[in-house]
Scaffold this motif. Sequence first.
Motif, PDB file in Angstrom:
ATOM      1  N   GLU A 246      -2.769  11.014  -2.304  1.00 10.88           N
ATOM      2  CA  GLU A 246      -3.102   9.920  -3.252  1.00 10.88           C
ATOM      3  C   GLU A 246      -2.616   8.590  -2.370  1.00 10.88           C
ATOM      4  OE1 GLU A 246      -0.779  10.174  -6.893  1.00 10.88           O
ATOM      5  OE2 GLU A 246      -1.779  12.153  -7.299  1.00 10.88           O
ATOM      6  N   PHE A 247      -3.543   7.641  -2.652  1.00 10.04           N
ATOM      7  CA  PHE A 247      -3.345   6.063  -2.337  1.00 10.04           C
ATOM      8  C   PHE A 247      -3.246   5.107  -3.475  1.00 10.04           C
ATOM      9  CE2 PHE A 247      -4.864   7.702   1.937  1.00 10.04           C
ATOM     10  CZ  PHE A 247      -4.331   7.045   2.673  1.00 10.04           C
ATOM     11  N   SER A 248      -2.538   4.226  -3.276  1.00 14.98           N
ATOM     12  CA  SER A 248      -2.661   2.880  -4.167  1.00 14.98           C
ATOM     13  C   SER A 248      -2.061   1.681  -3.482  1.00 14.98           C
ATOM     14  CB  SER A 248      -1.409   3.255  -5.523  1.00 14.98           C
ATOM     15  OG  SER A 248      -0.241   3.449  -4.776  1.00 14.98           O
ATOM     16  N   ALA A 249      -2.585   0.525  -4.081  1.00 11.59           N
ATOM     17  CA  ALA A 249      -2.238  -0.702  -3.624  1.00 11.59           C
ATOM     18  C   ALA A 249      -2.273  -1.772  -4.588  1.00 11.59           C
ATOM     19  CB  ALA A 249      -3.266  -1.198  -2.339  1.00 11.59           C
ATOM     20  N   SER A 250      -1.816  -2.857  -4.089  1.00 11.10           N
ATOM     21  CA  SER A 250      -1.607  -4.118  -5.086  1.00 11.10           C
ATOM     22  C   SER A 250      -0.833  -5.042  -4.381  1.00 11.10           C
ATOM     23  CB  SER A 250      -0.947  -3.607  -6.480  1.00 11.10           C
ATOM     24  OG  SER A 250      -1.201  -4.676  -7.414  1.00 11.10           O
TER      25      SER A 250
ATOM     26  N   GLU B 243      -2.317  -0.138  -8.222  1.00 13.98           N
ATOM     27  CA  GLU B 243      -3.834   0.350  -8.426  1.00 13.98           C
ATOM     28  C   GLU B 243      -4.267   1.505  -7.592  1.00 13.98           C
ATOM     29  OE1 GLU B 243      -6.357  -3.139  -7.880  1.00 13.98           O
ATOM     30  OE2 GLU B 243      -5.220  -4.461  -9.071  1.00 13.98           O
ATOM     31  N   GLN B 244      -4.757   2.463  -8.389  1.00 13.26           N
ATOM     32  CA  GLN B 244      -5.073   3.894  -7.733  1.00 13.26           C
ATOM     33  C   GLN B 244      -6.296   3.356  -6.762  1.00 13.26           C
ATOM     34  OE1 GLN B 244      -3.254   6.690  -7.882  1.00 13.26           O
ATOM     35  NE2 GLN B 244      -1.818   4.950  -8.689  1.00 13.26           N
ATOM     36  N   ARG B 245      -6.377   3.894  -5.781  1.00 15.63           N
ATOM     37  CA  ARG B 245      -7.464   3.998  -4.691  1.00 15.63           C
ATOM     38  C   ARG B 245      -8.111   5.329  -4.459  1.00 15.63           C
ATOM     39  NH1 ARG B 245      -6.905  -0.714  -5.629  1.00 15.63           N
ATOM     40  NH2 ARG B 245      -6.574  -2.569  -4.311  1.00 15.63           N
ATOM     41  N   GLU B 246      -9.430   5.273  -4.936  1.00 26.46           N
ATOM     42  CA  GLU B 246      -9.961   6.794  -5.023  1.00 26.46           C
ATOM     43  C   GLU B 246     -10.561   6.950  -3.489  1.00 26.46           C
ATOM     44  OE1 GLU B 246     -10.629   9.524  -6.851  1.00 26.46           O
ATOM     45  OE2 GLU B 246      -9.202   8.689  -8.281  1.00 26.46           O
ATOM     46  N   LEU B 247     -10.110   8.208  -2.904  1.00 19.17           N
ATOM     47  CA  LEU B 247     -10.597   8.653  -1.663  1.00 19.17           C
ATOM     48  C   LEU B 247     -11.892   9.348  -1.674  1.00 19.17           C
ATOM     49  CD1 LEU B 247      -7.390   9.892   0.269  1.00 19.17           C
ATOM     50  CD2 LEU B 247      -8.748   7.857   0.639  1.00 19.17           C
TER      51      LEU B 247
ATOM     52  N   THR C 246       0.924  -1.154  -0.231  1.00 19.45           N
ATOM     53  CA  THR C 246      -0.018   0.150  -0.044  1.00 19.45           C
ATOM     54  C   THR C 246       0.874   1.204   0.079  1.00 19.45           C
ATOM     55  OG1 THR C 246      -1.600  -1.018   1.347  1.00 19.45           O
ATOM     56  CG2 THR C 246      -1.681   1.291   1.119  1.00 19.45           C
TER      57      THR C 246
END
Length: 598
Positions: A96-100, A115-119, A72
């Motif tokens: 900005e957040f992203s995880a995979s 993968e982008q994570r929308e807040l 993350t």
Amino acid sequence: MSIWVTCIKGVLGEGITTLAMKSIIIASLIALALAASPALDRTFSPKSEYVYQFDGLMLAGLPSTSSDASQTRISCRARLQAIDDRNIHIQVTDVEFSASHLPQSEQWPKMESLEQRELMQEAKDLLELPFRAQIRNGLISEIQFSTEDAEWSKNSKRVIVNLFSLQKSAPVDEMSQEEKNQELQKDSLFFNVNEKTMEGDCEVAYTIVQDGEKTIYTKSVNFDKCITRPEAAYGLRFGSECKQCEKEGQLVKPQTVYTYTFKNERLEQSEVQSLYTLNVNGQEVIKSEVRTKIVLVEEKKINREIEKVDQSETTTFDNVVFRAPITTCFSLIAKDCTEEPTFAVLAKKLNKNSDELIVKVIRREEEIVVKKTDEEFLVKVDGKKIESSKLEKYEIEILGDNLVVIRLPQGEVRFDGYTIKTNLPSVATKNQLCGLCGNNDGEKDNEFMTADNYETEDVEEFHRSYLLKNEECEVENDRLSEKKNYRNKWNREEKREESQYENTDDDDETENKSVEKTLIKEFSHRICFSLEPVTECRRGYESEETTSKKIRFTCMPRHSENARRFLKESREQNVLDLADFPVSFVEAVKMPTACVAY
């Protein structure tokens, strides 16, 4: 500035005046407030703004470097404005957040590779709420958040501000002569000192190396030498009792190292790497790693100030929450309003731009004034400064470095420079109190009784009636007149919901079969009290189902004044106020989830 006034109703009424989803990056950690030290080193120049790029990474997976790991990433900008030598304002932007799941690597994965994570906009708004902190001897001290902030957002911000906290030199009285000579003769320095970080109050080892124009500080936490550690389960959950599993300290091995890089006395970069390894039967089975870093992007003079954290919130003895400002004029927090009053508690800001408070306690004919200077409390009784060694004579006690306790005819006042807690036995003062903490009559609908003893729904009118104006203070009419500084959170909708709830409950269904109490454990030389209440079945009932919950305990010598006092209070009330006492140990306690008559 953020000031909270909370008056907790119970057998003990408590008045508090205080400056008030965990972060994905710190899902393995429990955030703690950071500690204060005397003001010496300067990290930031007053009236300057610093923009840092913050990056965080959390990895969780098998200990093998060839295996994939859950990763993350978080990225944001942190604007830091140094108001003076001690106070900084900070605001987070561009989050900005992203995880995979990716193979583990020493390199930081790029945001676009995950993968982008929308807040949600609500989450972004919370993260972008400004906050402020104090720096003393390079260490982050009091952190003050907006009253609108959420705990998960606060934890995210603590992670960022943790990267600014370091001691650039050893306290002189803790350095050996050999270390002093080393500091004078060599380009490197090593010293050990106890320091409070997010992971507890532990010994840390500093190494300082000069590399041309750069000075590199390395700080390593020694988890084998901790005074206190936060309660953290590190994500472990056990489906059945496991005696060996209770010894988590032997199962989870933590390592944390900080690296700070200064160039020309300016913090250019800071990085923290924490590694947590789960060991079962001597074998590593799970690894969790947290990396965070900041890199300086820009330094400039302040031309647009970050919005001040300036919201004061009050919770009365009867649990009514409202917002009202604390100013440079004394406000009456709580007072015995009988025909022969025995005490009054007042508070004001030290000056218009400060965060510190001054507390005044009038105890019968005696006037006690307390404020906190850079290094110690200044206590005056009837205008005369009282030395620490003589405080006991005046029924005043200093606990540790950060708390003064003033005894009242009934109850006590606790003050740490930013927080005032007034503990009063409500049995003796029921409906006999006045002030911002309310009248303590058990009713929420008539809480705003003014100093002239008439009821109002206007929070500003209520607040102004307890404001003591004189020639010694500057009346801040701008702040007092701003409607945004006032709000009654006990609104009509909440009243209506509570009323509906009370009217529709069946008497049999709402019968209280359990009770919350402070758990007391007595040993040969000490007595320990649970810091959180535990649930027990009431007399005439027994537990049908139970669950195990980890409870923190604080311990004190069996014959100490505090131990005797709390034992006496425990006979009169179920839950004791122990919020200011340290954690001595954590233990799993079985509690009923259902109680049945026997």
